[in-house]
Design an enzyme around this catalytic site. Sequence first.
Site, PDB file in Angstrom:
ATOM      1  NE  ARG A 116      -2.623   1.069   3.479  1.00 36.01           N
ATOM      2  CZ  ARG A 116      -3.668   1.243   4.570  1.00 36.01           C
ATOM      3  NH1 ARG A 116      -4.804   1.519   4.283  1.00 36.01           N
ATOM      4  NH2 ARG A 116      -3.396   1.276   5.737  1.00 36.01           N
ATOM      5  CG  ASP A 176      -4.361   3.038  11.425  1.00 35.00           C
ATOM      6  OD1 ASP A 176      -5.389   3.824  11.710  1.00 35.00           O
ATOM      7  OD2 ASP A 176      -4.507   2.017  10.247  1.00 35.00           O
TER       8      ASP A 176
END
Length: 551
Positions: free
Chosen positions: A179, A467
């Site tokens: 990613r 996150d």
Amino acid sequence: MTTPTAPPTTAPIQTTQQGPAIEVTGPLRDRYDEILTPEAIAFLTELHHRFASRRHDRLADRMRRRFEIGNGHDPRFREDTAHIREDAEWQVAGAGPGLEDRRVEITGPTDPKMTINALNSGARVWLADQEDATSPTWKNVIEGQLSLRDAIRGELSFTSPEGKEYRVTAERTPTIVMRPRGWHLPEKHISFVDRAGRRTSASGSLVDFGLYFLHNAQSLIDNGRGPYFYIAKIESSEEAKLWDDVFSFSEEYIGIPHGTIRATVLIETLPAAFEMDEILFELRDHCAGLNAGRWDYIFSIIKNYRGRGARFVLPDRSEVTMTVPFMRAYTELLVQTCHKRGAFAIGGMSASIPNRRDPEATARAIEKVAADKNREAGDGFDGTWVAHPDLIPTALAEFDAVLGDRPNQVDRQRDDVHVEARDLLDLHIGRPITAQGVRDNVSVAIRYLEAWLRGLGAVAIDNLMEDAATAEISRSQVWQWIHQDRSTQEGTPITAEYVEGLITQVLAQATRSAGDRFEDAAEIFREVALQEEFPTFLTLGAYSRFLVDEA
């Protein structure tokens, strides 16, 4: 690979190739020249020459769309692309080699230790995350690329400061899906000359993608898999088209067949939820599926509707679950859309994680994860995410119970689903904002930012995996509650002064150590949660002003 210890240099790397001159100004540590090769710099130059201006156009589109929503124009299914949605014939490319079975995917950053843990985990897929789970220090950006390069070639090892050795020992390792950073994020250690003749920061997306693809595409193909990517923060089919053009050019550049790349797009913004068909269509030659990026999706809703009144104010973050109406509508539409087009539907990540020092907390986490994965498998998802290896058996058991020997359930069409625009915008939950909810948001955001400034992108806080996406929810809720004149269930008005008091409490109770970044983290939080203006991403200002690489 061991952690580089050689002193860095700062000699710039440049190219004289036609197009914008790329310059690398970040410190050049041990082995960085294996990633920042002349060939890689030339490729980054080509990518920016061809696509950087279109990236800026797409970011400008985002600003216009947010302005329209903020002024009362709700998103809707586009009339100009109705023919794409109504055409039942077209299909996406689907799974590439090694992506046929994605029932459990583990996510995590790309430092050597986490790379080895992921490859030994037993998951079907590893989301190698250079985005929300990675703090974009120069060290993390380049050494993450080194970890991936070594892992793909079977050369990765790591020795901890305590002398413990880590190696990949699994006979079958997960398929890697990398990613890169989203379109909005820059890479300040690499610059180029833009269309106006100004030297500016490179695109984090193009840097992450370009370095990984150029160094590893052929090796991945030789290993029987391929160059696969998760695409983050997409807001429109035009952004998907930009990625598709990047993929097509890159395949031609190194001489591999068109369609070798496979991308899974995270539907994690509200505008993208209204363009799932169109996003799949634009990427159809390169598309494997869509993912329900739940945490960023919640953040996107708050961001877009933050000034639209009490009807759009969400309660405590813990109350915004996957079973509330607007989240059910979003995920069911995603499964239906994917399976109609031959694409995989991948579920999201439960925040709960086990705590090996607390058996009761671990039992609660496993129970919550099991219920979440049971719902996803029952809804028709083909796979799901976990953030911790200990949760893989739990998630696997739920998907095994539904899939059995089948690798996926793409054939399950979900013709029973009927989602309209108003369903995606039904934000009524009917739960209060509590004093504990406000305090939790302040605490989580500051503690996460403090870790992020020290180079950690995925952090366990209070038995939850946090996150950048979950920190965004925390700070955006605080901003919205203040600006919409909300009060807690206990009757306390939520004001900037009230939140300042909570910041003081969080700082006083924090576990401090030499070199911690709590004061900087609190300052960032004030900027993104207490100011009149609402920064679109908390990481942008923090990256440019506060994130400092160690020499």
